[in-house]
Design an enzyme around this catalytic site. Structure first.
Site, PDB file in Angstrom:
ATOM      1  N   GLY A  17      -0.991   6.235   2.261  1.00  0.00           N
ATOM      2  CA  GLY A  17       0.244   6.199   1.499  1.00  0.00           C
ATOM      3  C   GLY A  17       0.411   4.852   0.808  1.00  0.00           C
ATOM      4  O   GLY A  17      -0.254   3.871   1.137  1.00  0.00           O
ATOM      5  N   CYS A  18       1.326   4.830  -0.158  1.00  0.00           N
ATOM      6  CA  CYS A  18       1.536   3.611  -0.939  1.00  0.00           C
ATOM      7  C   CYS A  18       2.100   2.491  -0.073  1.00  0.00           C
ATOM      8  O   CYS A  18       1.576   1.371  -0.068  1.00  0.00           O
ATOM      9  CB  CYS A  18       2.464   3.893  -2.124  1.00  0.00           C
TER      10      CYS A  18
END
Lengths: 350, 350, 350, 350
Positions: free
Chosen positions: A159-160
């Site tokens: 994920g970011c």
């Protein structure tokens, strides 16, 4: 005479969102890729340049269009690899038949990031759709799991937020320089991180001149962050983590605090980072006192990391900045793809 | 027939910056104020509407202009009170003669916030210009020191960041609900906080699509934050505090973490806040799970406070939002002014 | 084995501003360029990655640093071409010795755009510093003067606004489809167009949530716009042109109106554009009803052009969008460079 | 003792959009208004402070909540006046029963702005829902129709764009200073003008760093603009008008060009404006060369107007700036309300 690199036939499944768009942008210019399929339930039948006018007249765009996300049709294009930029839950359903058809799958959703199906259920509120695949999925953070990505069939791209939290912490946890029970983190993200979906809270007039925290106190990304920090520390790690929406389109800035172990100072920190990221082409170490700025990384696959010792409290302050859609999503997925197919880690990314 | 409130003749010294502009805006509409002097070295001799076109045609503006910041000329206008919106160091030099001339001084700079001249020197890198006044200065945070403001001759209005950090913490520290050694804070501020000064890093093209930390690890505002938290806790408090510049014009969002004392839960927190701020007209408690948004407070003197218990780590997450130029500067100064002159705390601010 | 393109040794003079930065970005990745000199009076002696942290770790950056803008030192690097990103007036002073030393000069300032020294004086308020060079300078708008660029020694790269105004009008003027006396234009530009200089009106807090016209009624760029439109029309053209500053970092949008000659309709317009720009790789024609959006061109060398017939008034509405720093400055200059050195018009730009 | 102004019981129908929110903001502080009903189909049953957190703790807010937009229930509250902030088509349906119940209706939609039902159908693509009311409706532009507003039962408050286009032109057209056949206009609007509705093109990530024209070439607001300009000119006026979306939340900037009649110069223009707006408290004339900036009017009911003669082409350039939600919607409606109920034009607006 220019000898071309061997090209991998590649599909992007779910190509009409913001991460999908960045994947298309990167893969169009990637010398080792032949884009053979773009899918979008919503845009099926339309041309790429029509749906995303910024790509009109780019080399190779005219021939490209969107098709339905039908796994057998995707496999029939001869694709050897598929990037999935789909919502969690949906991604697993597509991954299963694509893997069965022999494709390498690089999934940008959360579906295969969590090794423990019970943790997945706790954070994502539904049963894992394909738990039998969890054991073989590799968490696609090249700076940490680079050695396992080369042989992977299923890569779960991080994920970011997790990318921006994990990379500054891993070198310190591995060497035991900080107390894992004292980690607290603040992240600020641009609005593109919420996706291209019609939603009142994401309107310009709601986000502009606004800052707000959300998903407090238990953002879903905590699950993968804690999994990876636990692995690095060799002991269970729980942290407090808050995400904030700020009025930029792209970019994540993360600020993390932790108490230093007695006797640890700037020298040990610098050494830990230098050693951990000596061979990492996309980690830029700004050194002690360095303050990363998202505008220096937006549009690139770099993550910039700075740190400072707060001698008054015995804590270290870790600062990181990345483009949420590139190092935090599409670029990192391509970086894993490069490692998987032996193409040179930076190909198409510098 | 409308009976007018008695009006206080008032001066704004250093009226051409962003805080000065907000002071002018608030005081122009304040029923208890007659503006008798606006000073600005740079704009002396020009009309208010000429320098700040947004005020043209407001009632009372046509008669107003800027004069030199000469203390005897200010006193000669009959001013009973003076707001100082000047750089630190300069403010004290003006405060001394104005106090001597019998004016009440409300200083928005840092000059009189720190009780200990040695701490001032440590954080501001020069000797305090008027240490003899420190003992009588009152830290103008009405929700904390309201009882002392009424009789004050010299009010040191708090900094923008400190207001947003101190107000969420004081009720918990006073009751011993959190461990003071575990406090960590992240603040994000709009660019107006850096002032109206020609500077490349503050250009639109440098701040837009950018987030960055600055003054790491020892922002000057730590000095007053720790002074006030120490007072509330009854024991020395040191915290880690990082400030970030984000692309909004106005607004501060602050996120603070601290470990809860054993047995403390949502009920104790809610009770502490309810009791501390029952009579505070500008503190809006959003309750457990409430996430303040700067856009709801910008343009107002409110500070919104929310909180959440992170049961997984035993920490509390405190969230606050304010307008850095109003509750963080001009509005708060007017609130103290109201208390000082017995005008009703909310006069001219709602 | 990859055979490398022959590379041209190239200098960027005045490399520390926004246009200079884009030149460096494009030239670093240009396969036909070897960057041998970057100059900046202010940054001389510092490394490129130090001054512009976004370039750190890009291939080739570590060896690059800034030097003083000394023409003989530039020539001594063996540079064959020099891009000048300097203020008007200053550019000509540097161009003269560089040309004398045998370099090809591509000047991004206004100094060599105006053929008539009297017009230059009228619009730029000083005598032209090198009028003897005006006759040989070529206005570097490849879509219009492509045939003359190939042999040029001195290329005057167009201004950002002029590019966006001229390209939509030239095909219509050449064919006599519109009445040249009826042209009116509105342009909106991002703040980077004003340059990287400390200035209060360009601060974030002044430009954000703001729109304003400036340089009304006689913006300097009118001089080159009218020169080129006059050339295309074959008769003197005077137009009304207003520039507006809007809160974006990059991008120009231009809206132009003109009365159609009797009998002219959508078909004639489409034909004129198709013919004029058939071979123009960076002009994207959106067709009748197409509305360009700056976000589709920012970061690229494209200009998007749309148009609509307003049947109610007999006017045509022309819409164009470009990146002010790329197609409006650095990218266009590289496009001319490519033509000059026979490198293929799109090299390094797609 | 303060004698309160007599208060008018007032309803806001459709109070949950952006214009509705501004109406609520203004009316809450309006000394001549008692808010007795707020309606919103979507928010019925919820409290005002809950739906719009920025209003929490404002005086009088706690008692207010949203109800269904049922005309008889609205009338039953005793409301004497109703503001309608509803979509076109819907507004007329609510206006009819409210008028029948004896309320004064101030409609912010387009439903009663166009005198000619055929023109309404042409521009709004459906039959007018209540053509019998068109004859008595008054176009609520106080600076132009102030004398008719006082006795009106049904006031059609102008659109945001039309206000910014009409006010600069009317004085010149009335005196015949410009040629009505030569008018061309460019408007730029903030995103709040598009309303609070879930929509991908209005997302922050789509509007930020973007400028684009829309509704080209025939925006619906042309209908009311041309109606009013025709009235002022005494002859049919057709103009070309283009609207652009720019990344600000609030504000409209309009730039208009027209050819001056022979012999007309700055003096005649200044005189026309001075005479037309001598008694207009919300029109600020910046004079020849004055460039309005939206940031000076946002949050206020002012419209700033500047102009310049372009001697080179014989045209005049007209520049105006307003807050699209205030002078362009809610504020102007309140201004008409003040005139209608004899409360003093500026009451609650300065």
């Amino acid at each position: 005479m220019v000898m071309r690199m061997k090209t991998i036939k590649t599909a992007v499944v779910g190509a009409s969102g913001y991460s999908g768009e960045q994947l298309v942008r990167l893969l169009l210019r990637h010398p080792g890729v032949e884009l053979v399929a773009l899918t979008s339930r919503q845009e099926a039948g339309r041309g790429l340049g029509e749906v995303m006018p910024r790509f009109r007249r780019w080399p190779g765009v005219e021939a490209l269009g969107f098709m339905e996300p039908d796994p057998s049709a995707i496999a029939a294009t001869g694709a050897e690899a598929a990037f999935l930029a789909l919502p969690h839950g949906v991604a697993a359903e597509v991954a299963v038949p694509l893997l069965a058809a022999g494709l390498v799958v690089i999934d940008l959703s959360a579906d295969f990031r969590i090794e423990d199906a019970a943790v997945y259920r706790e954070f994502y509120d539904h049963e894992h759709p394909a738990p039998e695949l969890l054991a073989e999925a590799v968490y696609g953070l090249p700076e940490v799991h680079g050695d396992r990505i080369g042989g992977a069939r299923l890569i779960a791209s991080p994920g970011c937020y997790p990318t921006s939290v994990i990379l500054p912490l891993v070198p310190l946890l591995r060497r035991g320089l900080i107390d894992p029970s004292t980690i607290t983190t603040c992240s600020m993200s641009g609005v593109s991180g919420a996706g291209r979906k019609a939603s009142v809270p994401l309107l310009f007039a709601e986000c502009n001149e606004s800052v707000r925290a959300y998903s407090v106190p238990k953002h879903r990304h905590l699950s993968e962050i804690e999994q990876e920090l636990t692995r690095a520390a060799g002991e269970p790690v729980r942290l407090t983590f808050t995400t904030h929406l700020i009025p930029v389109t792209a970019g994540i800035h993360t600020t993390t605090y932790a108490s230093l172990r007695p006797g640890v100072g700037e020298e040990e920190l610098a050494e830990a980072y230098a050693e951990a990221y000596a061979g990492a082409p996309f980690v830029r170490l700004l050194g002690a006192g360095g303050c990363p700025d998202t505008k220096n990384v937006v549009g690139t696959n770099f993550i910039d990391i700075g740190w400072a010792v707060d001698g008054r409290t015995g804590r270290v302050i870790l600062l990181s900045a990345e483009d949420n859609l590139i190092k935090g999503a599409a670029g990192q997925a391509v970086q894993s793809f490069n490692l998987r197919f032996g193409l040179g880690e930076t190909t198409g990314l510098l």
